[in-house]
Design a protein around this motif. Structure first.
Motif, PDB file in Angstrom:
ATOM      1  N   ILE A 162       3.276  15.972   5.798  1.00 30.53           N
ATOM      2  CA  ILE A 162       4.586  15.528   6.266  1.00 30.53           C
ATOM      3  C   ILE A 162       4.510  14.932   7.668  1.00 30.53           C
ATOM      4  O   ILE A 162       5.080  13.869   7.946  1.00 30.53           O
ATOM      5  CB  ILE A 162       5.587  16.694   6.212  1.00 30.53           C
ATOM      6  CG1 ILE A 162       5.845  17.075   4.747  1.00 30.53           C
ATOM      7  CG2 ILE A 162       6.894  16.334   6.906  1.00 30.53           C
ATOM      8  CD1 ILE A 162       6.676  18.316   4.563  1.00 30.53           C
ATOM      9  N   VAL A 163       3.780  15.590   8.564  1.00 31.36           N
ATOM     10  CA  VAL A 163       3.646  15.045   9.919  1.00 31.36           C
ATOM     11  C   VAL A 163       2.914  13.700   9.878  1.00 31.36           C
ATOM     12  O   VAL A 163       3.223  12.780  10.659  1.00 31.36           O
ATOM     13  CB  VAL A 163       2.926  16.049  10.837  1.00 31.36           C
ATOM     14  CG1 VAL A 163       2.637  15.428  12.203  1.00 31.36           C
ATOM     15  CG2 VAL A 163       3.769  17.303  11.009  1.00 31.36           C
ATOM     16  N   GLY A 164       1.974  13.556   8.949  1.00 29.05           N
ATOM     17  CA  GLY A 164       1.302  12.269   8.792  1.00 29.05           C
ATOM     18  C   GLY A 164       2.270  11.167   8.409  1.00 29.05           C
ATOM     19  O   GLY A 164       2.159  10.029   8.886  1.00 29.05           O
ATOM     20  N   LEU A 165       3.254  11.486   7.549  1.00 26.58           N
ATOM     21  CA  LEU A 165       4.274  10.496   7.183  1.00 26.58           C
ATOM     22  C   LEU A 165       5.128  10.110   8.385  1.00 26.58           C
ATOM     23  O   LEU A 165       5.566   8.966   8.517  1.00 26.58           O
ATOM     24  CB  LEU A 165       5.167  11.055   6.071  1.00 26.58           C
ATOM     25  CG  LEU A 165       4.537  11.165   4.687  1.00 26.58           C
ATOM     26  CD1 LEU A 165       5.483  11.892   3.733  1.00 26.58           C
ATOM     27  CD2 LEU A 165       4.199   9.794   4.130  1.00 26.58           C
ATOM     28  N   ASP A 171       2.473   1.623   4.731  1.00 27.60           N
ATOM     29  CA  ASP A 171       2.976   0.243   4.725  1.00 27.60           C
ATOM     30  C   ASP A 171       3.809  -0.002   3.473  1.00 27.60           C
ATOM     31  O   ASP A 171       3.549   0.539   2.402  1.00 27.60           O
ATOM     32  CB  ASP A 171       1.805  -0.740   4.771  1.00 27.60           C
ATOM     33  CG  ASP A 171       1.029  -0.648   6.071  1.00 27.60           C
ATOM     34  OD1 ASP A 171       1.657  -0.294   7.093  1.00 27.60           O
ATOM     35  OD2 ASP A 171      -0.187  -0.907   6.067  1.00 27.60           O
ATOM     36  N   ARG A 172       4.805  -0.864   3.608  1.00 27.58           N
ATOM     37  CA  ARG A 172       5.675  -1.274   2.508  1.00 27.58           C
ATOM     38  C   ARG A 172       6.206  -0.064   1.733  1.00 27.58           C
ATOM     39  O   ARG A 172       6.105   0.009   0.498  1.00 27.58           O
ATOM     40  CB  ARG A 172       4.951  -2.244   1.568  1.00 27.58           C
ATOM     41  CG  ARG A 172       4.669  -3.608   2.210  1.00 27.58           C
ATOM     42  CD  ARG A 172       4.366  -4.655   1.166  1.00 27.58           C
ATOM     43  NE  ARG A 172       5.456  -4.786   0.200  1.00 27.58           N
ATOM     44  CZ  ARG A 172       6.598  -5.424   0.452  1.00 27.58           C
ATOM     45  NH1 ARG A 172       6.847  -5.947   1.650  1.00 27.58           N
ATOM     46  NH2 ARG A 172       7.519  -5.529  -0.495  1.00 27.58           N
ATOM     47  N   ALA A 173       6.712   0.888   2.465  1.00 27.34           N
ATOM     48  CA  ALA A 173       7.281   2.091   1.855  1.00 27.34           C
ATOM     49  C   ALA A 173       8.328   2.670   2.784  1.00 27.34           C
ATOM     50  O   ALA A 173       8.274   2.488   4.007  1.00 27.34           O
ATOM     51  CB  ALA A 173       6.191   3.127   1.564  1.00 27.34           C
ATOM     52  N   LEU A 174       9.297   3.342   2.208  1.00 27.53           N
ATOM     53  CA  LEU A 174      10.313   4.060   2.974  1.00 27.53           C
ATOM     54  C   LEU A 174       9.968   5.532   2.996  1.00 27.53           C
ATOM     55  O   LEU A 174       9.502   6.091   1.995  1.00 27.53           O
ATOM     56  CB  LEU A 174      11.696   3.872   2.341  1.00 27.53           C
ATOM     57  CG  LEU A 174      12.361   2.501   2.448  1.00 27.53           C
ATOM     58  CD1 LEU A 174      13.678   2.521   1.692  1.00 27.53           C
ATOM     59  CD2 LEU A 174      12.586   2.117   3.897  1.00 27.53           C
ATOM     60  N   VAL A 175      10.222   6.160   4.131  1.00 25.74           N
ATOM     61  CA  VAL A 175      10.094   7.622   4.238  1.00 25.74           C
ATOM     62  C   VAL A 175      11.497   8.164   4.496  1.00 25.74           C
ATOM     63  O   VAL A 175      12.103   7.872   5.531  1.00 25.74           O
ATOM     64  CB  VAL A 175       9.135   8.036   5.368  1.00 25.74           C
ATOM     65  CG1 VAL A 175       9.054   9.559   5.451  1.00 25.74           C
ATOM     66  CG2 VAL A 175       7.749   7.445   5.139  1.00 25.74           C
ATOM     67  N   ILE A 260      11.013  13.562   1.571  1.00 24.25           N
ATOM     68  CA  ILE A 260      10.657  14.871   2.129  1.00 24.25           C
ATOM     69  C   ILE A 260      11.824  15.807   1.859  1.00 24.25           C
ATOM     70  O   ILE A 260      12.945  15.557   2.302  1.00 24.25           O
ATOM     71  CB  ILE A 260      10.371  14.754   3.636  1.00 24.25           C
ATOM     72  CG1 ILE A 260       9.162  13.845   3.873  1.00 24.25           C
ATOM     73  CG2 ILE A 260      10.129  16.136   4.251  1.00 24.25           C
ATOM     74  CD1 ILE A 260       8.919  13.507   5.330  1.00 24.25           C
ATOM     75  N   MET A 261      11.557  16.899   1.119  1.00 25.01           N
ATOM     76  CA  MET A 261      12.622  17.816   0.709  1.00 25.01           C
ATOM     77  C   MET A 261      12.132  19.254   0.844  1.00 25.01           C
ATOM     78  O   MET A 261      10.934  19.523   0.872  1.00 25.01           O
ATOM     79  CB  MET A 261      13.032  17.571  -0.750  1.00 25.01           C
ATOM     80  CG  MET A 261      13.433  16.151  -1.076  1.00 25.01           C
ATOM     81  SD  MET A 261      14.134  16.000  -2.733  1.00 25.01           S
ATOM     82  CE  MET A 261      12.809  16.622  -3.741  1.00 25.01           C
ATOM     83  N   HIS A 283       7.812   9.336  -4.432  1.00 29.55           N
ATOM     84  CA  HIS A 283       6.775  10.330  -4.166  1.00 29.55           C
ATOM     85  C   HIS A 283       7.422  11.484  -3.392  1.00 29.55           C
ATOM     86  O   HIS A 283       7.941  11.268  -2.296  1.00 29.55           O
ATOM     87  CB  HIS A 283       5.634   9.714  -3.358  1.00 29.55           C
ATOM     88  CG  HIS A 283       5.108   8.437  -3.935  1.00 29.55           C
ATOM     89  ND1 HIS A 283       4.129   8.388  -4.903  1.00 29.55           N
ATOM     90  CD2 HIS A 283       5.456   7.131  -3.683  1.00 29.55           C
ATOM     91  CE1 HIS A 283       3.881   7.126  -5.216  1.00 29.55           C
ATOM     92  NE2 HIS A 283       4.679   6.343  -4.496  1.00 29.55           N
ATOM     93  N   VAL A 284       7.377  12.679  -3.960  1.00 32.04           N
ATOM     94  CA  VAL A 284       8.068  13.826  -3.373  1.00 32.04           C
ATOM     95  C   VAL A 284       7.085  14.657  -2.557  1.00 32.04           C
ATOM     96  O   VAL A 284       5.980  14.966  -3.013  1.00 32.04           O
ATOM     97  CB  VAL A 284       8.717  14.694  -4.464  1.00 32.04           C
ATOM     98  CG1 VAL A 284       9.412  15.900  -3.834  1.00 32.04           C
ATOM     99  CG2 VAL A 284       9.709  13.871  -5.271  1.00 32.04           C
ATOM    100  N   HIS A 285       7.518  15.030  -1.356  1.00 30.60           N
ATOM    101  CA  HIS A 285       6.716  15.874  -0.469  1.00 30.60           C
ATOM    102  C   HIS A 285       7.575  17.092  -0.108  1.00 30.60           C
ATOM    103  O   HIS A 285       8.573  16.948   0.612  1.00 30.60           O
ATOM    104  CB  HIS A 285       6.334  15.113   0.798  1.00 30.60           C
ATOM    105  CG  HIS A 285       5.646  13.803   0.533  1.00 30.60           C
ATOM    106  ND1 HIS A 285       4.283  13.647   0.611  1.00 30.60           N
ATOM    107  CD2 HIS A 285       6.155  12.581   0.183  1.00 30.60           C
ATOM    108  CE1 HIS A 285       3.976  12.387   0.329  1.00 30.60           C
ATOM    109  NE2 HIS A 285       5.098  11.734   0.066  1.00 30.60           N
TER     110      HIS A 285
END
Length: 365
Positions: A162-165, A171-175, A260-261, A283-285
């Motif tokens: 999660i901290v890495g996100l 790139d080309r992704a939403l967090v 992130i949930m 992608h679920v984290h």
């Protein structure tokens, strides 16, 4: 015309030091000299030139420089008056050691923690002397911090993930940080509030009337700070799926989405799993158990509670929901991202230190 002279050097304060100095300024019993020194250091931390600080507080440039140097060498302890020649010390080292030992090792008979009054009565000193000793050694028996250690066996891996996100988003992704703030109460005070006026804060009655509750589902975009929000009267898996559909409608279709949930039950039902399985770009984290603090949307929930909900007055649930929608619209006009600063290794090392302290205390007992 260019300004001549040296560029002012900004003093770096930790969050705890800033909070301590601000408390000195607010506290009525702080000696005037120490309050002024705290104000000088706070102004220096804002990068103000020494001449401007001296003019503001009606002191000399030498005074500003003196207390800056004292703070740089000794931090907050350097802002208290050092012993002066001429008048002998009235509190010797043994007395100081007694106060420190009692503070750390004992409890008063009629309280759970020491106050300056109780310690003064116990040791025969005055309350101001106790306050100075505690301040010099960084002791705060009136403060209580709480903690809860996660027992998740995959804690380290999840923190790194999660901290890495946060610190190196793909790139080309939403967090998106996703969660729900449930049981938001529509409260109306029993009497009209008295507005802020000179010398008087805003005043309101302590009692209120309840008019129902609502739940705010929110997805915080880590990169921009923008929030996708949806209000529901309940927070079951059904409402969570409706929120996921709202998110899916609002995010660009050509981007991957990292969610992130936390581990709340409604986030893991069969229908929710099927929803994600049918949409492979999601992608679920999951955060570690008992570690909701790592989800940045919690910071947004704290912000909306403090700035909007806490002091609001609403006569119905619908009025409360309209008010929250108004805030979301205004907030998203000028969103600002929350910046995550601690690395995963720093977090893990900090938790390891707490664990070591707990284990040492348990062994000592």
């Amino acid at each position: 015309m260019a300004q001549r002279g040296r560029k002012p050097i900004k003093l770096d304060l930790s969050d705890s030091e800033r909070a301590e100095l601000q408390q000195w300024v607010r506290r009525r019993k702080t000696p005037a000299a120490e309050k002024q020194r705290a104000e000088l250091i706070l102004d220096s931390s804002e990068g103000l030139p020494g001449r401007a600080i001296a003019t503001r507080h009606k002191v000399s440039m030498q005074t500003v420089s003196k207390w800056r140097r004292r703070f740089e060498h000794y931090r907050i302890a350097g802002l208290t008056d050092a012993p002066r020649s001429g008048r002998p010390r009235t509190i010797d080292d043994d007395k100081v050691a007694q106060v420190i030992e009692k503070t750390l090792q004992e409890k008063p008979k009629n309280a759970t923690h020491w106050s300056t009054t109780l310690m003064a009565k116990e040791t025969g000193l005055n309350a101001m002397a106790i306050s100075r000793i505690w301040r010099a050694f960084g002791l705060k028996p009136h403060r209580l911090d709480t903690f809860k250690l996660s027992t998740d066996p995959h804690f380290i891996d999840k923190v790194h993930d999660i901290v890495g996100l946060y610190m190196q988003p793909p790139d080309r992704a939403l967090v998106l940080c996703v969660d729900e703030k449930s049981q938001i109460q529509a409260l109306n005070r029993s009497q009209p509030a008295l507005p802020l006026s000179f010398g008087h804060p805003e005043t309101r009655t302590h009692d209120y009337l309840r008019h129902g509750t609502t739940t705010l589902f929110a997805a915080l975009d880590v990169a921009t700070g923008e929030v996708i929000g949806k209000l529901q009267r309940r927070h079951r898996a059904k409402e969570f799926l409706a929120f996921l559909n709202e998110v899916d409608r609002q995010v660009p279709a050509d981007l991957d989405v990292h969610l992130i949930m936390d581990n709340y039950g409604t986030h893991k039902t069969e229908k929710v799993r099927a929803w994600f399985a049918a949409r492979p770009r999601y992608h679920v984290h999951f955060t570690p158990t008992s570690a909701s603090w790592i989800n940045l949307v919690e910071r947004f929930f704290a912000l909306i509670s403090e700035r909007w909900i806490k002091r609001g007055s609403h006569r119905s649930t619908r009025e409360l929901e309209d008010s929250i929608r108004e805030y979301l619209e205004t907030y998203n006009d000028e969103p600002r991202p929350f910046i995550w600063r601690k690395t995963a290794d720093q977090i893990i090392a900090s938790i390891a230190r707490v664990s070591d302290r707990l284990n040492n205390d348990a062994n000592y007992c």
